[in-house]
Design a protein around this motif. Sequence first.
Motif, PDB file in Angstrom:
ATOM      1  N   MET A 136       0.997  -1.256   0.093  1.00  0.00           N
ATOM      2  CA  MET A 136       0.064   0.095   0.002  1.00  0.00           C
ATOM      3  C   MET A 136       0.803   1.370   0.249  1.00  0.00           C
ATOM      4  SD  MET A 136      -2.988  -1.342   2.618  1.00  0.00           S
ATOM      5  CE  MET A 136      -4.052   0.007   2.308  1.00  0.00           C
ATOM      6  N   SER A 137       0.402   2.290  -0.646  1.00  0.00           N
ATOM      7  CA  SER A 137       1.216   3.635  -0.557  1.00  0.00           C
ATOM      8  C   SER A 137       0.494   4.383   0.572  1.00  0.00           C
ATOM      9  CB  SER A 137       0.420   4.480  -1.914  1.00  0.00           C
ATOM     10  OG  SER A 137      -0.900   4.738  -1.659  1.00  0.00           O
ATOM     11  N   ILE A 138       1.091   5.645   1.211  1.00  0.00           N
ATOM     12  CA  ILE A 138       0.737   6.242   2.239  1.00  0.00           C
ATOM     13  C   ILE A 138      -0.489   6.874   2.081  1.00  0.00           C
ATOM     14  CG2 ILE A 138       2.027   8.235   1.440  1.00  0.00           C
ATOM     15  CD1 ILE A 138       1.730   6.791   4.940  1.00  0.00           C
ATOM     16  N   LYS A 139      -0.845   7.171   0.862  1.00  0.00           N
ATOM     17  CA  LYS A 139      -1.973   7.458   0.658  1.00  0.00           C
ATOM     18  C   LYS A 139      -3.510   6.792   0.965  1.00  0.00           C
ATOM     19  CE  LYS A 139      -3.876  11.081  -2.138  1.00  0.00           C
ATOM     20  NZ  LYS A 139      -3.515  11.922  -3.091  1.00  0.00           N
ATOM     21  N   GLU A 140      -3.005   5.345   0.420  1.00  0.00           N
ATOM     22  CA  GLU A 140      -3.985   3.944   0.745  1.00  0.00           C
ATOM     23  C   GLU A 140      -4.217   3.798   2.193  1.00  0.00           C
ATOM     24  OE1 GLU A 140      -3.695   1.356  -3.266  1.00  0.00           O
ATOM     25  OE2 GLU A 140      -2.009   1.370  -2.025  1.00  0.00           O
ATOM     26  N   ILE A 141      -2.925   3.977   2.841  1.00  0.00           N
ATOM     27  CA  ILE A 141      -3.169   3.560   4.221  1.00  0.00           C
ATOM     28  C   ILE A 141      -3.757   4.744   5.011  1.00  0.00           C
ATOM     29  CG2 ILE A 141      -1.526   3.448   6.324  1.00  0.00           C
ATOM     30  CD1 ILE A 141       0.826   2.218   4.284  1.00  0.00           C
ATOM     31  N   GLY A 142      -3.465   5.675   4.744  1.00  0.00           N
ATOM     32  CA  GLY A 142      -4.139   6.935   5.126  1.00  0.00           C
ATOM     33  C   GLY A 142      -5.800   6.666   4.887  1.00  0.00           C
ATOM     34  N   GLY A 143      -6.152   6.531   3.572  1.00  0.00           N
ATOM     35  CA  GLY A 143      -7.552   6.132   3.466  1.00  0.00           C
ATOM     36  C   GLY A 143      -8.152   5.166   4.375  1.00  0.00           C
ATOM     37  N   GLN A 144      -7.635   4.059   4.835  1.00  0.00           N
ATOM     38  CA  GLN A 144      -7.897   2.948   5.432  1.00  0.00           C
ATOM     39  C   GLN A 144      -8.217   3.484   6.721  1.00  0.00           C
ATOM     40  OE1 GLN A 144      -9.186   0.375   3.638  1.00  0.00           O
ATOM     41  NE2 GLN A 144      -8.116  -1.087   4.976  1.00  0.00           N
ATOM     42  N   VAL A 145      -7.220   4.124   7.292  1.00  0.00           N
ATOM     43  CA  VAL A 145      -7.187   4.745   8.648  1.00  0.00           C
ATOM     44  C   VAL A 145      -8.498   5.770   8.895  1.00  0.00           C
ATOM     45  CG1 VAL A 145      -5.985   6.152  10.479  1.00  0.00           C
ATOM     46  CG2 VAL A 145      -4.599   4.433   8.977  1.00  0.00           C
ATOM     47  N   GLN A 146      -8.643   6.493   7.935  1.00  0.00           N
ATOM     48  CA  GLN A 146      -9.882   7.603   8.035  1.00  0.00           C
ATOM     49  C   GLN A 146     -10.929   6.749   7.843  1.00  0.00           C
ATOM     50  OE1 GLN A 146      -9.525  11.417   7.640  1.00  0.00           O
ATOM     51  NE2 GLN A 146     -11.383  10.588   8.803  1.00  0.00           N
ATOM     52  N   SER A 147     -11.161   5.758   6.953  1.00  0.00           N
ATOM     53  CA  SER A 147     -12.263   5.121   6.961  1.00  0.00           C
ATOM     54  C   SER A 147     -12.644   4.240   8.437  1.00  0.00           C
ATOM     55  CB  SER A 147     -12.175   3.674   6.000  1.00  0.00           C
ATOM     56  OG  SER A 147     -12.297   4.557   4.773  1.00  0.00           O
ATOM     57  N   TYR A 148     -11.672   3.795   8.850  1.00  0.00           N
ATOM     58  CA  TYR A 148     -11.741   3.115  10.204  1.00  0.00           C
ATOM     59  C   TYR A 148     -12.290   4.250  11.245  1.00  0.00           C
ATOM     60  CZ  TYR A 148     -10.359   1.402  14.893  1.00  0.00           C
ATOM     61  OH  TYR A 148     -10.507   1.388  16.224  1.00  0.00           O
ATOM     62  N   VAL A 149     -11.610   5.407  11.374  1.00  0.00           N
ATOM     63  CA  VAL A 149     -11.772   6.401  12.317  1.00  0.00           C
ATOM     64  C   VAL A 149     -13.420   6.842  12.018  1.00  0.00           C
ATOM     65  CG1 VAL A 149     -11.236   9.030  12.885  1.00  0.00           C
ATOM     66  CG2 VAL A 149      -9.493   7.274  12.616  1.00  0.00           C
ATOM     67  N   ASN A 150     -13.569   7.017  10.851  1.00  0.00           N
ATOM     68  CA  ASN A 150     -14.858   7.604  10.501  1.00  0.00           C
ATOM     69  C   ASN A 150     -16.020   6.569  11.145  1.00  0.00           C
ATOM     70  OD1 ASN A 150     -14.150   9.744   9.026  1.00  0.00           O
ATOM     71  ND2 ASN A 150     -14.541   8.800   7.008  1.00  0.00           N
ATOM     72  N   VAL A 151     -15.784   5.407  10.995  1.00  0.00           N
ATOM     73  CA  VAL A 151     -16.654   4.195  11.917  1.00  0.00           C
ATOM     74  C   VAL A 151     -16.545   4.593  13.405  1.00  0.00           C
ATOM     75  CG1 VAL A 151     -17.224   1.630  12.064  1.00  0.00           C
ATOM     76  CG2 VAL A 151     -16.811   2.933   9.435  1.00  0.00           C
ATOM     77  N   TYR A 152     -15.357   4.364  13.763  1.00  0.00           N
ATOM     78  CA  TYR A 152     -15.285   4.341  15.335  1.00  0.00           C
ATOM     79  C   TYR A 152     -15.129   5.529  16.187  1.00  0.00           C
ATOM     80  CZ  TYR A 152     -15.336  -0.822  13.981  1.00  0.00           C
ATOM     81  OH  TYR A 152     -15.675  -1.807  13.571  1.00  0.00           O
ATOM     82  N   TRP A 153     -15.055   6.706  15.686  1.00  0.00           N
ATOM     83  CA  TRP A 153     -14.596   7.684  16.486  1.00  0.00           C
ATOM     84  C   TRP A 153     -15.725   8.032  17.692  1.00  0.00           C
ATOM     85  CZ3 TRP A 153     -16.704  12.727  17.119  1.00  0.00           C
ATOM     86  CH2 TRP A 153     -17.570  13.226  16.226  1.00  0.00           C
TER      87      TRP A 153
END
Length: 161
Positions: free
Chosen positions: A10-27
């Motif tokens: 994964m690129s850093i952009k893809e990693i960041g996208g995965q983290v943002q998706s996770y955060v959007n669901v769980y924050w």
Amino acid sequence: MNTISFRQDMSIKEIGGQVQSYVNVYWKKTLDNHREEFLKAFPELEDATYGLYLDKLLPPVFESLEQSGYITIQDVKKGDFFIGQGLNFRQSMEKWGADNCRSRVFWVVIADQQKHPVGTMLFDFYHSHAGFDVPHAPQIYTLEDTERGLIVAAVKQIKEN
């Protein structure tokens, strides 16, 4: 439990996208599920209460990165303070927003199994100094840059533009 997964290519952009998706669901779920605990702790711990919150929200992110073969490059020094299993206070800035909606931006340099930097993930965390509150979902940004001076300049540019 909370799930998030990464692949080694994964690129850093893809990693960041995965983290943002996770955060959007769980924050918000994390905030709501533990609100009483945080409200009870805030009078004594004040801002450190946000560390308790991030200690509940972020470990799945850093555990999954590690399990996927990524490492976070941390120049750990004596007295460093980590929260959420991967955010180092020394690698953060807080200069923006009103007391009821402050922004602290943490950065984490991520490398592959061979310790080659993939890039930097920025974690923009909104919180209140007026009372316990997380008014907005954390925002994830990514950078190709991995050198501290360039990261700091990029954070300032993002927050001040």
